[in-house]
Design a protein around this motif. Structure first.
Motif, PDB file in Angstrom:
ATOM      1  N   ARG A 185       0.834  -1.207   0.000  1.00 38.47           N
ATOM      2  CA  ARG A 185       0.000   0.000   0.000  1.00 38.47           C
ATOM      3  C   ARG A 185       0.868   1.258   0.000  1.00 38.47           C
ATOM      4  N   ALA A 186       1.933   1.224   0.788  1.00 39.93           N
ATOM      5  CA  ALA A 186       2.815   2.393   0.882  1.00 39.93           C
ATOM      6  C   ALA A 186       3.455   2.702  -0.469  1.00 39.93           C
ATOM      7  N   LEU A 187       3.937   1.681  -1.157  1.00 44.86           N
ATOM      8  CA  LEU A 187       4.572   1.901  -2.454  1.00 44.86           C
ATOM      9  C   LEU A 187       3.560   2.397  -3.484  1.00 44.86           C
ATOM     10  N   GLU A 188       2.330   1.923  -3.398  1.00 48.61           N
ATOM     11  CA  GLU A 188       1.293   2.416  -4.309  1.00 48.61           C
ATOM     12  C   GLU A 188       1.005   3.894  -4.052  1.00 48.61           C
ATOM     13  N   ARG A 189       0.878   4.267  -2.771  1.00 53.67           N
ATOM     14  CA  ARG A 189       0.610   5.669  -2.440  1.00 53.67           C
ATOM     15  C   ARG A 189       1.802   6.557  -2.792  1.00 53.67           C
ATOM     16  N   MET A 190       2.988   6.021  -2.672  1.00 51.28           N
ATOM     17  CA  MET A 190       4.191   6.802  -2.911  1.00 51.28           C
ATOM     18  C   MET A 190       4.219   7.388  -4.318  1.00 51.28           C
ATOM     19  N   ARG A 191       3.617   6.693  -5.277  1.00 53.11           N
ATOM     20  CA  ARG A 191       3.649   7.171  -6.665  1.00 53.11           C
ATOM     21  C   ARG A 191       3.100   8.587  -6.782  1.00 53.11           C
ATOM     22  N   THR A 192       2.118   8.919  -5.940  1.00 56.39           N
ATOM     23  CA  THR A 192       1.513  10.249  -5.984  1.00 56.39           C
ATOM     24  C   THR A 192       2.499  11.327  -5.567  1.00 56.39           C
ATOM     25  N   HIS A 193       3.420  11.005  -4.670  1.00 59.43           N
ATOM     26  CA  HIS A 193       4.283  12.005  -4.048  1.00 59.43           C
ATOM     27  C   HIS A 193       5.750  11.895  -4.466  1.00 59.43           C
ATOM     28  N   GLU A 194       6.101  10.844  -5.188  1.00 58.92           N
ATOM     29  CA  GLU A 194       7.508  10.532  -5.426  1.00 58.92           C
ATOM     30  C   GLU A 194       8.264  11.663  -6.120  1.00 58.92           C
ATOM     31  N   ALA A 195       7.716  12.208  -7.187  1.00 61.43           N
ATOM     32  CA  ALA A 195       8.433  13.250  -7.934  1.00 61.43           C
ATOM     33  C   ALA A 195       8.649  14.486  -7.063  1.00 61.43           C
ATOM     34  N   PHE A 196       7.630  14.868  -6.309  1.00 59.35           N
ATOM     35  CA  PHE A 196       7.740  16.046  -5.440  1.00 59.35           C
ATOM     36  C   PHE A 196       8.771  15.822  -4.341  1.00 59.35           C
ATOM     37  N   VAL A 197       8.707  14.677  -3.664  1.00 60.80           N
ATOM     38  CA  VAL A 197       9.640  14.404  -2.571  1.00 60.80           C
ATOM     39  C   VAL A 197      11.072  14.317  -3.089  1.00 60.80           C
ATOM     40  N   ASN A 198      11.270  13.653  -4.214  1.00 62.22           N
ATOM     41  CA  ASN A 198      12.616  13.556  -4.777  1.00 62.22           C
ATOM     42  C   ASN A 198      13.157  14.935  -5.158  1.00 62.22           C
ATOM     43  N   ALA A 199      12.304  15.792  -5.700  1.00 56.85           N
ATOM     44  CA  ALA A 199      12.747  17.142  -6.056  1.00 56.85           C
ATOM     45  C   ALA A 199      13.181  17.914  -4.811  1.00 56.85           C
ATOM     46  N   LYS A 200      12.441  17.770  -3.727  1.00 53.20           N
ATOM     47  CA  LYS A 200      12.795  18.466  -2.490  1.00 53.20           C
ATOM     48  C   LYS A 200      14.086  17.903  -1.885  1.00 53.20           C
ATOM     49  N   LEU A 201      14.265  16.601  -1.959  1.00 53.66           N
ATOM     50  CA  LEU A 201      15.524  16.011  -1.496  1.00 53.66           C
ATOM     51  C   LEU A 201      16.689  16.524  -2.330  1.00 53.66           C
ATOM     52  N   GLU A 217       7.125   5.990   8.283  1.00 56.25           N
ATOM     53  CA  GLU A 217       6.376   6.891   9.157  1.00 56.25           C
ATOM     54  C   GLU A 217       4.866   6.793   8.968  1.00 56.25           C
ATOM     55  N   SER A 218       4.425   6.761   7.716  1.00 49.36           N
ATOM     56  CA  SER A 218       2.985   6.912   7.469  1.00 49.36           C
ATOM     57  C   SER A 218       2.452   6.023   6.364  1.00 49.36           C
ATOM     58  N   GLY A 219       3.300   5.173   5.789  1.00 48.74           N
ATOM     59  CA  GLY A 219       2.874   4.433   4.616  1.00 48.74           C
ATOM     60  C   GLY A 219       2.479   5.353   3.474  1.00 48.74           C
ATOM     61  N   TYR A 220       3.092   6.537   3.433  1.00 50.73           N
ATOM     62  CA  TYR A 220       2.806   7.566   2.440  1.00 50.73           C
ATOM     63  C   TYR A 220       1.341   7.990   2.444  1.00 50.73           C
ATOM     64  N   GLU A 221       0.737   7.981   3.620  1.00 52.63           N
ATOM     65  CA  GLU A 221      -0.616   8.517   3.784  1.00 52.63           C
ATOM     66  C   GLU A 221      -0.530   9.774   4.638  1.00 52.63           C
ATOM     67  N   ASN A 222      -1.297  10.790   4.283  1.00 50.85           N
ATOM     68  CA  ASN A 222      -1.291  12.043   5.029  1.00 50.85           C
ATOM     69  C   ASN A 222      -2.109  11.855   6.301  1.00 50.85           C
ATOM     70  N   LEU A 223      -1.528  11.172   7.257  1.00 50.31           N
ATOM     71  CA  LEU A 223      -2.263  10.730   8.441  1.00 50.31           C
ATOM     72  C   LEU A 223      -2.708  11.905   9.303  1.00 50.31           C
ATOM     73  N   GLY A 224      -3.973  11.863   9.666  1.00 50.01           N
ATOM     74  CA  GLY A 224      -4.579  12.925  10.446  1.00 50.01           C
ATOM     75  C   GLY A 224      -5.404  13.876   9.605  1.00 50.01           C
ATOM     76  N   ALA A 225      -5.227  13.832   8.272  1.00 49.95           N
ATOM     77  CA  ALA A 225      -6.016  14.694   7.388  1.00 49.95           C
ATOM     78  C   ALA A 225      -7.440  14.175   7.282  1.00 49.95           C
ATOM     79  N   ALA A 226      -8.355  15.047   6.942  1.00 48.07           N
ATOM     80  CA  ALA A 226      -9.753  14.649   6.763  1.00 48.07           C
ATOM     81  C   ALA A 226      -9.835  13.542   5.724  1.00 48.07           C
ATOM     82  N   MET A 242      12.005  -0.086  -1.640  1.00 50.65           N
ATOM     83  CA  MET A 242      11.587   0.976  -2.546  1.00 50.65           C
ATOM     84  C   MET A 242      12.303   0.851  -3.902  1.00 50.65           C
ATOM     85  N   SER A 243      13.579   0.477  -3.851  1.00 51.51           N
ATOM     86  CA  SER A 243      14.364   0.330  -5.075  1.00 51.51           C
ATOM     87  C   SER A 243      14.249  -1.050  -5.699  1.00 51.51           C
TER      88      SER A 243
END
Length: 219
Positions: free
Chosen positions: A56-72, A88-97, A211-212
């Motif tokens: 599940r985490a790797l599936e969710r990561m696809r949404t954020h991968e480009a942004f996170v890599n750019a920031k790194l 930390e979160s399985g790439y879920e924005n935990l606590g959000a609505a 991840m790799s």
């Protein structure tokens, strides 16, 4: 949540883990295949709960991968640290609505936070995020990611070692400095073996390996 009994035929051997760790490494960071890391790889891929969480985490990561890599990249940090939100979160924005309950949604030891990077309130405020009764900027993925980059950059600079920086990300700088002084070693894996540090840094290294090498989940 990746604590169920290991499934023998899905365990990753030390030799396979070495090959996978090499594939996960680059000129910015070498990923070790020490036993403490291999143990965590097998928690992720050779237990039913771990496999489900990691897929599940790797599936969710696809949404954020480009942004996170750019920031790194902007922060001159290794891209392997994109594995932190897996733990930390399985790439879920935990606590959000609309997000799932926090229960069982993080592999990280310690007090749960919020967001992808799971900042606790005191850390969030220290790195420029507003957290009060009306606003919680930990749930702003862009802002919390920026704060995570500032924190990680500070920790890598302070310790000169990504493994120790990861330990401090979870347990705090003071705890890591005290562990080093008490045990007389800066070898993060030795500190984990002695119980002076928890298994968070090996967890992140293991997540970077998976991840790799996502084929490890499909074994």
């Amino acid at each position: 949540c990746a604590s169920a009994e290991l499934v023998g035929d899905r365990r990753v051997s030390r030799d396979d883990a070495r090959a996978a760790a090499t594939a996960a490494s680059d000129q910015t960071l070498t990923i070790d295949a020490e036993p403490v890391v291999v143990n965590e790889v097998n928690r992720l891929v050779a237990t039913p709960e771990g496999r489900a969480f990691t897929k599940r985490a790797l599936e969710r990561m696809r949404t954020h991968e480009a942004f996170v890599n750019a920031k790194l990249d902007e922060a001159h940090l290794p891209r392997q640290l994109a594995a932190i939100p897996i733990v930390e979160s399985g790439y879920e924005n935990l606590g959000a609505a609309g997000s799932e309950s926090l229960s069982g949604r993080s592999l990280a030891p310690g007090i749960p936070g919020r967001g992808l990077w799971m900042f606790i309130p005191t850390t969030a405020r220290a790195y420029g995020l507003r957290v009060n009764d009306d606003t919680d900027e930990r749930l702003d993925i862009e802002k919390e990611t920026g704060a995570a980059m500032r924190l990680l950059s500070e920790l890598v600079h302070a310790f000169g070692d990504v493994r120790l920086a990861l330990a401090a990300y979870n347990q705090g700088q003071r705890h890591v400095h005290e562990a080093i002084a008490r045990e007389g070693t800066r070898d993060a894996w030795e500190l984990v073996r002695r119980g002076a540090l928890n298994r968070y840094a090996p967890q992140v290294y293991a997540a970077a390996i998976v991840m790799s090498n996502p084929d490890l989940i499909e074994r």
